[in-house]
Every structure is written in structure tokens, then in C-alpha cells.
Design an enzyme around this catalytic site. Structure first.
Site, PDB file in Angstrom:
ATOM      1  N   ARG A  88      41.238  30.964  52.925  1.00  0.00           N
ATOM      2  CA  ARG A  88      41.091  32.244  52.230  1.00  0.00           C
ATOM      3  C   ARG A  88      40.419  32.065  50.869  1.00  0.00           C
ATOM      4  NH1 ARG A  88      44.096  36.269  54.179  1.00  0.00           N
ATOM      5  NH2 ARG A  88      44.001  37.333  52.187  1.00  0.00           N
ATOM      6  N   ASN A 125      46.073  38.673  44.930  1.00  0.00           N
ATOM      7  CA  ASN A 125      44.929  38.649  45.863  1.00  0.00           C
ATOM      8  C   ASN A 125      44.386  40.077  45.920  1.00  0.00           C
ATOM      9  OD1 ASN A 125      43.060  38.375  47.943  1.00  0.00           O
ATOM     10  ND2 ASN A 125      44.602  38.863  49.492  1.00  0.00           N
ATOM     11  N   GLU A 134      17.684  39.329  62.963  1.00  0.00           N
ATOM     12  CA  GLU A 134      19.005  38.765  62.694  1.00  0.00           C
ATOM     13  C   GLU A 134      19.786  38.548  63.985  1.00  0.00           C
ATOM     14  OE1 GLU A 134      22.545  37.318  61.075  1.00  0.00           O
ATOM     15  OE2 GLU A 134      20.421  37.181  60.567  1.00  0.00           O
ATOM     16  N   LYS A 161      21.253  34.919  65.372  1.00  0.00           N
ATOM     17  CA  LYS A 161      22.648  34.691  65.748  1.00  0.00           C
ATOM     18  C   LYS A 161      22.721  34.067  67.141  1.00  0.00           C
ATOM     19  CE  LYS A 161      24.410  34.776  62.598  1.00  0.00           C
ATOM     20  NZ  LYS A 161      23.515  35.108  61.555  1.00  0.00           N
ATOM     21  N   LYS A 186      26.933  24.993  57.045  1.00  0.00           N
ATOM     22  CA  LYS A 186      27.198  26.304  56.465  1.00  0.00           C
ATOM     23  C   LYS A 186      26.355  26.547  55.231  1.00  0.00           C
ATOM     24  CE  LYS A 186      28.989  30.300  56.022  1.00  0.00           C
ATOM     25  NZ  LYS A 186      28.465  31.333  56.923  1.00  0.00           N
ATOM     26  N   HIS A 210      -0.154  42.837  71.862  1.00  0.00           N
ATOM     27  CA  HIS A 210      -1.186  41.983  71.260  1.00  0.00           C
ATOM     28  C   HIS A 210      -0.970  40.519  71.635  1.00  0.00           C
ATOM     29  CE1 HIS A 210      -2.520  45.500  69.093  1.00  0.00           C
ATOM     30  NE2 HIS A 210      -1.282  45.706  68.710  1.00  0.00           N
TER      31      HIS A 210
END
Ligand code: AGP
Length: 608
Positions: free
Chosen positions: A27, A100, A481, A485, A603, A504
């Protein structure tokens, strides 16, 4: 998104709190701290960096005691540092708080408390709570907490202890997750189940607007106005790994389902009286904003695809020419930068080498740099002139999902803010955009609530090695996008094309049975898009069409239609990308690959 824990009982709190925090590092992990009552006073230890830094400090000065709270941080207000780490205390250190969430009105409260002589030691929003507790102390901890909470605006899960009443711990929830773990002669609080699973499997889920008063002997639940709440405990039978993923099989799926919250959080505190206000994050004067002649948006991968949507949005709303560039190209192509060029860099991690180098090149050439990033205190955030933080929380899966949609939200906010300052859109139009933005979390929930057809389609395409995405305008940007993925986690060779470009050349690749995912969500160019779909259909393609709710036409030209709720055309990418993320996810699962850690990828790409 941070992690909080708390313990009250006969055992030493320090190790229990550290162990709980170690299960909550997914977290947030940029700083951590503990506050423990030692029978006389509250001792605090906190440090910047991973939990191991704090553990090292505790080796030299431990915190004895049976009552304590702890925190692992994902910075939102104030860069990761010892001072900004939680817990926060008041000047006399009689109250300690872990938090939090985001206190949206913290600046007003801070100014009010400073006027009363309160001295602040951090840049955080949370510290106002510790000083408010001292300021509003009325001799009773529960009623004091209720008074403090009544002054707060925003989202919070709080853990509070006080030297005045060391026989209890108080916890409060509004829009951030909070549970109470019920033990034998001991009790716990936590942001999430993994933190307490080692000690108990019986929990109370604290709901919004509720608080819990926790002693060794028991737990009292009540509304923040004091109205008692009766609730049964829940018995949890998850293992720790599943719990860290919130019961989802993979972090990627969890993060896809966290998008409604990420979108909502990224707007939090940035819309006032129906208008977007970024004046706290963007230090440019109205003159400087009015003098911007050109905008360069620079990023890599998924962030670059968000930038492509940015080009359409900012040119449409603000009428400034926008160039969008891949950072690894931009940094070497000697771009034309004038003093009135604004360079916007986008980066989830804030550490991507090419994006950082492009930022430095732009600054060297005299441009002002505005960063959109998900990590406070990251290199990009530190080196940019202005920073808009996307409050998506930590993104663990390599394939970026919630960071992308929250980057889009940051771009819409930027576009609406500049359009208001430059007067390029009427107040009423901007008000409509703000209303539509605030409806997006719910509409994203709708998309996430009906995924059966998408799962079936994903299982079908999982058998293929080649696939095409088609779109026009904003749909083309989203198609890119969706294709990324799919490629990065299923290893299917996938290409996205501007549909008008097909004839084309690429149309030659379309043959019997090849899967094509076609986005047709932009009403202004809908007919053009349908005719391109008919072109590929005529060559035998198997077509999934993505359309808006209520579409009566597309089913005539495709094999399968998936619809998303209607919103303003400019905002549609936030909803249209979600089914594409899910297709990639379910196709990856069907192909049996590692969803969260795909081969050959990292990452954050911190090398050139
Ligand atoms: C996206 O799913 C990938 N992880 C990758 O393309 C990523 O978007 C790119 O490396 C940029 O990362 P950043 O946003 O942290 O700068």
C-alpha cells in the site's frame, strides 16, 4: 494509499506493529513509523525509506509498551522524509495519529492553528489532526476525536492514541478502508486484512462515518456523532498473499478494479465550487499561462499513450498547439523550445530514465516543466517546476492500468484549468465537463460490473498470435494503449491502427478469422469508423466492436459488441480503456502467463 496498524493488549506492541506493516507495504513503502505508549509517555520512531530503515533505528532505540500505532506511507502531501513520515504528534506529544487518505481542507486548518501559535514540523496534511486534538482537547478522548473529525474534509482512516487515556485506541473511517481485529484480551486496527491475519481471523469492518473505541477487553463501534453501531464480526479464511491482493488473483486485476477510487481520489481537493483549481500545484501566474505558445507532452509507454489523449484534450479545450513525443526520441531530436513552451512530462514511477533525461533537456533549453506523476518525491517530481500528483496509490503490476486512467484525469483537470484561465471555453461548458468528470467513477464501476462478455472474448482471442486494434481520434489513442496491454502480458503480436490508415497498406494483413478490436465511441467520426470496420469485415476479420450504450447500429457490422456508459466524447477514453485492460488480463490468464511480472519487463525503466 498508505497502511495503518494499531495494537492494544498485554504483548509488546513494537514487533506486532512492524510485522503488520510488513504485510501492508504493497500500500506504500516510501517511509514508516511507530508511536508506542510506554506507561508514561508516547515514544515515536519514524524514518524515510523501506520498513527495514525503521527496523534499523528501532534496534538502537526501541519503543517498549503495549499500546501503539504504526504507518507505512505512500506520500501524497510532502515528499518522503523523516519529518513527513507518520505518526504525527502535537507539540506536547500527548497525541499521536496515523492516517491513510487526504485531508482536503488541511491548509485552512493549518493556517488557523498556526495563528494560535501551533508550530508545524512537516509538510503533511495529516499533522493538522494532531494539533487539532491538542487544540480541542476537552478531557475526553472520544468526544475530542469527534470534534476534530467534524472539522475535517476529505478521506481518512485514522488511528489515534493519547497519553491522557492510555487504556484505549480510537480509530475513525471516512472513504479509506479500516478494520478492527478482535483477539483474546488484545485488539488490533489495520487498513487491510493481511496486517492482522497472523493474530486473528475475526474482524469488524468499520464503515464510512464510523469510529471504533478499542480497549484490551473490547471494541465499541459508533457513528462519529456517537450513535452506537451493532455489527457482527466477519471470519476471514484468506491466506496472506490473497489478502494482499484484496481477494483478487492478481495485483493487475485489483488495480483495474481500483480505478473508480483512483479517479475519484485524483480529483479530490482540485474542484472547488464546480471549477477546477490547480493553483496550489501549478505556480504559474495567469500571465504565464496566457503566454504559453506551445505544449510538448513527453513520456514513455503507457504514460505516452495518456499523453496522446492529452494532445486531443488540450488542443480542443485550450486551443494551444500540442506535440506529443516518446521521451527516448525527444531527448535526442533537439526539439524547438522557446521561453513560452510548456513541457509536460508524464511518468507513473517518476524515475523512467528517458523521461527524466527529456525533462532535463527541456529545462536546459529554458522550458517550464510540469510533471504528472504518481510518486511524490520521485526524481521527476523533484526536478519539475510544477507537479500534479495522480493519487492512484502504489501500482504493483508491471502493466499499468489505474495510473493511466488517473493520468487522464490529471490531463482533463489541466485542460479545464487552462481553458478557464485563458477563457477558451465558456464557464457553462467547463461546468458540464466538471460534472461529467465527477460522474466517471460511477460509470467506471458500471463497466467493471459487467465483464462476462469481455472474459469470453478474451478466452477466444487467447488462441490467436496476431490481433489488430482500430480506432479514430481519441479511440485511436486508446487503441494504442489496449494493444500495449495485450502485447506486454499475453505476448500476442498486436498492432493498433488509425482506422483511416488501413487502406494505405495494413489492410493487406487482414485475412479470414483474424481478430480485430474496433473502437467506435466518438460520435463525430462514427460513420467513418463503421465504414472502416466494414472494410476489415469484408476481408474475413472477426470483429469485436466497442460502442456507447444505446448504440443501435454497430451490431450490424461486427461479430460482437461491448458497450460502455455514455459520457462527453473527450472523457470517453477513461471508460473505453477498461474493457481493453480486462481483455489483456483474461487472455493472459487463459494463456497461463505471469500476469503481474511479464517477461523481459520492469515496473520502472531506470536505464536508457
Ligand atoms: C506499461 O504498462 C508499462 N509498464 C510501461 O510501458 C510504462 O508505462 C513505461 O515504462 C513508463 O513508465 P512510467 O510511467 O513509470 O514512466
Amino acid at each position: 494509499m498508505c497502511g495503518i496498524v494499531g495494537y492494544i493488549g498485554p504483548k509488546q506492541a513494537q514487533e506486532i506493529l512492524l510485522e503488520g506493516l510488513s504485510k501492508l507495504e504493497y500500500r506504500g513503502y516510501d517511509s514508516a513509523g511507530l508511536a508506542v505508549y510506554n506507561g508514561e509517555t508516547i515514544g515515536v520512531q519514524k524514518s524515510k525509506g523501506r520498513l527495514s530503515e525503521l527496523e534499523a533505528r528501532l534496534k538502537s532505540r526501541s519503543l517498549p509498551g503495549n499500546l501503539g500505532i504504526g504507518h507505512t506511507r505512500w506520500a501524497t502531501h510532502g515528499k518522503p522524509s523523516d519529518e513527513n513520515s507518520h505518526p504525527h504528534v502535537d507539540q506536547e506529544q500527548r497525541f499521536a495519529v496515523v492516517h491513510n487518505g487526504i485531508i482536503e481542507n488541511y491548509l485552512e486548518l493549518k493556517e488557523e492553528l498556526q495563528a494560535k501559535g501551533r508550530v508545524f514540523t512537516s509538510e503533511t496534511d495529516t499533522e493538522v489532526i494532531a494539533h487539532l486534538l491538542a487544540d480541542l482537547w476537552d478531557g475526553d478522548l472520544v468526544s475530542t476525536v469527534q470534534k476534530v473529525v467534524a472539522r475535517l474534509e476529505g478521506a481518512y482512516a485514522l488511528g489515534i492514541i493519547s497519553e491522557h487515556e492510555p487504556d484505549k485506541m480510537v480509530a475513525v473511517r471516512l472513504a479509506s478502508p479500516l478494520i478492527v481485529g478482535v483477539g483474546e484480551g488484545e485488539n488490533f486496527i489495520a487498513s487491510d486484512i493481511p496486517a492482522i491475519l497472523k493474530h486473528t481471523r475475526d474482524i469488524y469492518v468499520v464503515e464510512d462515518g464510523e469510529m471504533a473505541v478499542i480497549t484490551r477487553e473490547g471494541v465499541q463501534l459508533m457513528k462519529t456523532d456517537g450513535t452506537p453501531v451493532q455489527r457482527d464480526t466477519l471470519h476471514v479464511d484468506w491466506d496472506v498473499v490473497t489478502a494482499e491482493k484484496g481477494g483478487y488473483d492478481h495485483f493487475m486485476l485489483k488495480e483495474i478494479y481500483e480505478q473508480p477510487k483512483a479517479i475519484r481520489d485524483t480529483m479530490a481537493g482540485r474542484i472547488k465550487d464546480g471549477q477546477v483549481d490547480l493553483s496550489r500545484e501549478i505556480g504559474m501566474s495567469e500571465d504565464q499561462i496566457n503566454n504559453i505558445e506551445r505544449i510538448h507532452i513527453v513520456a514513455c509507454g503507457t504514460a505516452y499513450h495518456a499523453g496522446l489523449v492529452g494532445k486531443y484534450v488540450i488542443e480542443d479545450l485550450v486551443r494551444i498547439p500540442v506535440e506529443t513525443d516518446i521521451a527516448s526520441e525527444y531527448r535526442y531530436r533537439n526539439p524547438i523550445i522557446t521561453p513560452n513552451t510548456l513541457v509536460v512530462v508524464i511518468s507513473q514511477s517518476g524515475e523512467t530514465a528517458d523521461t527524466l533525461a527529456a525533462l532535463r533537456e527541456a529545462k536546459k533549453a529554458g522550458a517550464r516543466v510540469l510533471a504528472i506523476t504518481n510518486v511524490v518525491g520521485s526524481s521527476v517530481a523533484r526536478e519539475a517546476d510544477d507537479v500534479i500528483i495522480t493519487w492512484a496509490g502504489p501500482e504493483i503490476a508491471v502493466a499499468s492500468t489505474k495510473a493511466y486512467t488517473s493520468q487522464l484525469i490529471a490531463i482533463y483537470l489541466l485542460g479545464a484549468y487552462f481553458a478557464r484561465i485563458r477563457g477558451t471555453r465558456a464557464e457553462s461548458e467547463l461546468a458540464d465537463i466538471v460534472t461529467a468528470l465527477q460522474q466517471l467513477p460511477e460509470k467506471a464501476d458500471q463497466v467493471l460490473g459487467n465483464t462476462t462478455a469481455i472474459q469470453q472474448f478474451a478466452q477466444e482471442i487467447a488462441r490467436h498470435e496476431d490481433l489488430f486494434f482500430l480506432g479514430r481520434g481519441l479511440d485511436y489513442a486508446v487503441a494504442l494503449e489496449g494493444s500495449l496491454k495485450l502485447k506486454e502480458i499475453t505476448y500476442i503480436h498486436s498492432e493498433a491502427y488509425a482506422a483511416g490508415e488501413l487502406k494505405h497498406g495494413t489492410l493487406a494483413l487482414i485475412e479470414e478469422g483474424v481478430p480485430v478490436i474496433s473502437l467506435a465511441t466518438q460520435e463525430a467520426i462514427y460513420d467513418k469508423m463503421v465504414s472502416n470496420i466494414i472494410e476489415v469485415k469484408a476481408r474475413g476479420a472477426h470483429v469485436l466492436g466497442l460502442a456507447l450504450e444505446g448504440d443501435q447500429e454497430l451490431h450490424k457490422s461486427v461479430d460482437q459488441v461491448f458497450t460502455i456508459p455514455k459520457t462527453l466524447p473527450l472523457l470517453t477514453p477513461v471508460l473505453a480503456v477498461i474493457p481493453l485492460q480486462l481483455i489483456a488480463y483474461y487472455a493472459c490468464v487463459a494463456r497461463g502467463y505471469d500476469v503481474d511480472k511479464p517477461r523481459n519487463l520492469a515496473k520502472s525503466v531506470t536505464v536508457e
